[in-house]
Design a protein around this motif. Sequence first.
Motif, PDB file in Angstrom:
ATOM      1  N   LEU A 147       6.336   8.831  17.876  1.00 32.25           N
ATOM      2  CA  LEU A 147       5.538   8.870  19.136  1.00 32.25           C
ATOM      3  C   LEU A 147       4.997  10.081  19.278  1.00 32.25           C
ATOM      4  N   ASP A 148       5.474  11.015  18.915  1.00 36.46           N
ATOM      5  CA  ASP A 148       4.984  12.468  19.168  1.00 36.46           C
ATOM      6  C   ASP A 148       3.895  12.698  17.999  1.00 36.46           C
ATOM      7  N   ILE A 149       4.086  12.146  16.847  1.00 34.89           N
ATOM      8  CA  ILE A 149       2.835  11.977  15.452  1.00 34.89           C
ATOM      9  C   ILE A 149       1.989  11.299  16.109  1.00 34.89           C
ATOM     10  N   VAL A 150       2.138  10.301  16.759  1.00 32.63           N
ATOM     11  CA  VAL A 150       1.083   9.213  17.099  1.00 32.63           C
ATOM     12  C   VAL A 150       0.178   9.885  18.154  1.00 32.63           C
ATOM     13  N   ARG A 151       0.673  10.547  18.859  1.00 33.65           N
ATOM     14  CA  ARG A 151      -0.184  11.318  20.208  1.00 33.65           C
ATOM     15  C   ARG A 151      -0.465  12.542  19.885  1.00 33.65           C
ATOM     16  N   GLN A 152       0.005  13.249  18.959  1.00 32.99           N
ATOM     17  CA  GLN A 152      -0.588  14.357  18.208  1.00 32.99           C
ATOM     18  C   GLN A 152      -1.969  14.035  17.419  1.00 32.99           C
ATOM     19  N   THR A 153      -1.703  13.046  16.554  1.00 34.26           N
ATOM     20  CA  THR A 153      -2.836  12.272  15.632  1.00 34.26           C
ATOM     21  C   THR A 153      -4.036  12.077  16.648  1.00 34.26           C
ATOM     22  N   ALA A 154      -3.840  11.352  17.900  1.00 28.78           N
ATOM     23  CA  ALA A 154      -4.769  10.969  18.466  1.00 28.78           C
ATOM     24  C   ALA A 154      -5.480  11.874  19.222  1.00 28.78           C
ATOM     25  N   THR A 155      -4.637  12.913  19.770  1.00 27.20           N
ATOM     26  CA  THR A 155      -5.385  14.082  20.544  1.00 27.20           C
ATOM     27  C   THR A 155      -6.317  14.995  19.287  1.00 27.20           C
ATOM     28  N   THR A 173       0.789  -1.114  -0.042  1.00 26.52           N
ATOM     29  CA  THR A 173       0.272  -0.023  -0.173  1.00 26.52           C
ATOM     30  C   THR A 173       0.943   1.228   0.007  1.00 26.52           C
ATOM     31  N   HIS A 174       2.059   1.265  -0.473  1.00 22.65           N
ATOM     32  CA  HIS A 174       3.012   2.255  -0.525  1.00 22.65           C
ATOM     33  C   HIS A 174       2.250   3.607  -0.909  1.00 22.65           C
ATOM     34  N   PHE A 175       1.626   3.641  -2.200  1.00 16.65           N
ATOM     35  CA  PHE A 175       1.149   4.642  -2.801  1.00 16.65           C
ATOM     36  C   PHE A 175      -0.142   4.992  -2.416  1.00 16.65           C
ATOM     37  N   VAL A 176      -0.815   4.265  -1.366  1.00 19.74           N
ATOM     38  CA  VAL A 176      -2.407   4.732  -1.133  1.00 19.74           C
ATOM     39  C   VAL A 176      -2.266   6.090  -0.272  1.00 19.74           C
ATOM     40  N   TRP A 177      -2.896   7.047  -0.558  1.00 16.28           N
ATOM     41  CA  TRP A 177      -2.789   8.364   0.299  1.00 16.28           C
ATOM     42  C   TRP A 177      -1.327   8.961   0.014  1.00 16.28           C
ATOM     43  N   GLY A 178      -0.867   8.663  -1.032  1.00 19.62           N
ATOM     44  CA  GLY A 178       0.385   9.399  -1.161  1.00 19.62           C
ATOM     45  C   GLY A 178       1.594   8.469  -0.454  1.00 19.62           C
ATOM     46  N   ARG A 179       2.918   9.015  -0.501  1.00 20.11           N
ATOM     47  CA  ARG A 179       3.974   8.453   0.112  1.00 20.11           C
ATOM     48  C   ARG A 179       4.339   8.920   1.481  1.00 20.11           C
ATOM     49  N   ASP A 180       3.895   9.744   2.122  1.00 13.65           N
ATOM     50  CA  ASP A 180       3.979  10.232   3.283  1.00 13.65           C
ATOM     51  C   ASP A 180       3.259   9.519   4.557  1.00 13.65           C
ATOM     52  N   PRO A 181       4.154   8.696   5.330  1.00 17.48           N
ATOM     53  CA  PRO A 181       3.420   8.031   6.237  1.00 17.48           C
ATOM     54  C   PRO A 181       2.751   8.753   7.378  1.00 17.48           C
ATOM     55  N   GLN A 182       2.958   9.836   7.737  1.00 16.95           N
ATOM     56  CA  GLN A 182       2.341  10.760   8.760  1.00 16.95           C
ATOM     57  C   GLN A 182       1.016  11.120   8.040  1.00 16.95           C
ATOM     58  N   ILE A 183       0.982  11.419   6.844  1.00 16.79           N
ATOM     59  CA  ILE A 183      -0.087  11.894   6.154  1.00 16.79           C
ATOM     60  C   ILE A 183      -1.315  10.415   6.138  1.00 16.79           C
ATOM     61  N   LYS A 184      -0.638   9.440   5.742  1.00  9.67           N
ATOM     62  CA  LYS A 184      -1.430   8.229   5.725  1.00  9.67           C
ATOM     63  C   LYS A 184      -2.046   7.955   6.983  1.00  9.67           C
ATOM     64  N   LEU A 185      -1.308   8.193   8.119  1.00  7.20           N
ATOM     65  CA  LEU A 185      -1.904   8.050   9.555  1.00  7.20           C
ATOM     66  C   LEU A 185      -2.967   9.106   9.923  1.00  7.20           C
ATOM     67  N   GLU A 186      -2.648  10.123   9.490  1.00  4.63           N
ATOM     68  CA  GLU A 186      -3.617  11.329   9.727  1.00  4.63           C
ATOM     69  C   GLU A 186      -5.019  10.951   8.879  1.00  4.63           C
ATOM     70  N   ARG A 187      -4.862  10.645   7.784  1.00  3.99           N
ATOM     71  CA  ARG A 187      -6.183  10.319   7.197  1.00  3.99           C
ATOM     72  C   ARG A 187      -6.967   9.221   7.459  1.00  3.99           C
ATOM     73  N   SER A 188      -5.950   8.228   8.080  1.00  5.30           N
ATOM     74  CA  SER A 188      -6.741   6.958   8.545  1.00  5.30           C
ATOM     75  C   SER A 188      -7.645   7.378   9.947  1.00  5.30           C
ATOM     76  N   ALA A 189      -6.970   8.271  10.651  1.00  2.00           N
ATOM     77  CA  ALA A 189      -7.696   8.807  11.867  1.00  2.00           C
ATOM     78  C   ALA A 189      -9.086   9.639  11.501  1.00  2.00           C
ATOM     79  N   GLU A 190      -8.700  10.335  10.512  1.00  2.00           N
ATOM     80  CA  GLU A 190      -9.662  11.213  10.136  1.00  2.00           C
ATOM     81  C   GLU A 190     -11.128  10.340   9.209  1.00  2.00           C
TER      82      GLU A 190
END
Length: 315
Positions: free
Chosen positions: A108-116, A64-81
């Motif tokens: 870990l900072d990205i995970v916590r901020q995305t959760a918040t 799924t390398h190209f799903v929602w682009g290549r930036d893993p932070q964006i992938k996580l944020e869009r998953s949370a959205e």
Amino acid sequence: MSSSCVYPLETERAFALADEAGYDGIEIMVTNDPVTRDADALLALSDKYQLPIMSIHAPVLLLTHFVWGRDPQIKLERSAELARTLGASSVVVHPPFRWQKSYSENFLDIVRQTATNSGVHIAVENMFPWAVRGRSMKAYAPGWDPSDWDCDDITLDFSHAALSGQDSLVLAKKFGKRLRHVHLCDGSGSLDEGKIFDEHLLPGHGGQPVAAVLQMLAAEDWDGQVVAEVNTRKAKTEFERLIALRETLEFAREHLGQQRTSMDHLKGYRRRTINNLLPHHEGEPATAEPDTAPTDAVGDASTDSHDVLDPEPTE
């Protein structure tokens, strides 16, 4: 039940089989299938099958390398959205690959901020070491075991624990109150024992203390989610796949101290056949069902190959 249980079948088949097997809800593994990231389509399927979407698995696999682009932070944020839009309470995410340098350094900072920001639990999953041609390879950073990490929520996967040579009961105790999510499956051995595949066997078909972990969680009135994530790709028919999913569900019900799931919604032939094939307690007879013609039998819709290093989406 995770939609990955029926990979590579389409998303609607995951809903249909989860409904027929009697599951309470579904986890969506975001993949190359556009339906897995289309909130409107998923809500329509949830309404059609009356199955809530309980969690989202972020698209963190190599395929799924190209799903929602290549930036893993964006992938996580869009998953949370997506999870928030669907009313799902959790997102499962893997540790970063070591070559995702910026992401891994700030993970870990990205995970916590995305959760918040989202109000959704971001549960980091335990993984396993990699070996290529018999040589150890560092694939994840900061590592594959989140036991000692400063994260609020963790996912326990029994197959991953097996492949890493860990005892899942010890892991669950170490995770403590951070344990938010469980991927229900099993594994038969570790890399050190010559295993090279992430098996995702049915619970009770491997060597992990799966029953003991579920019993411990039940005794503690644990309020997280147990999600079946088993490999059914060797099922020769869809009915065979249904039996495997049903057995997984009944294993969970039994060891979490819950009632066995009613099969009244199934036609007599399917109900009788499943009941006779499932494991029964000693002295517990299989319930007799009236003979009816197998008018609802279904044909083959599976593949039987999973011989890759990391056979996810059943992980």
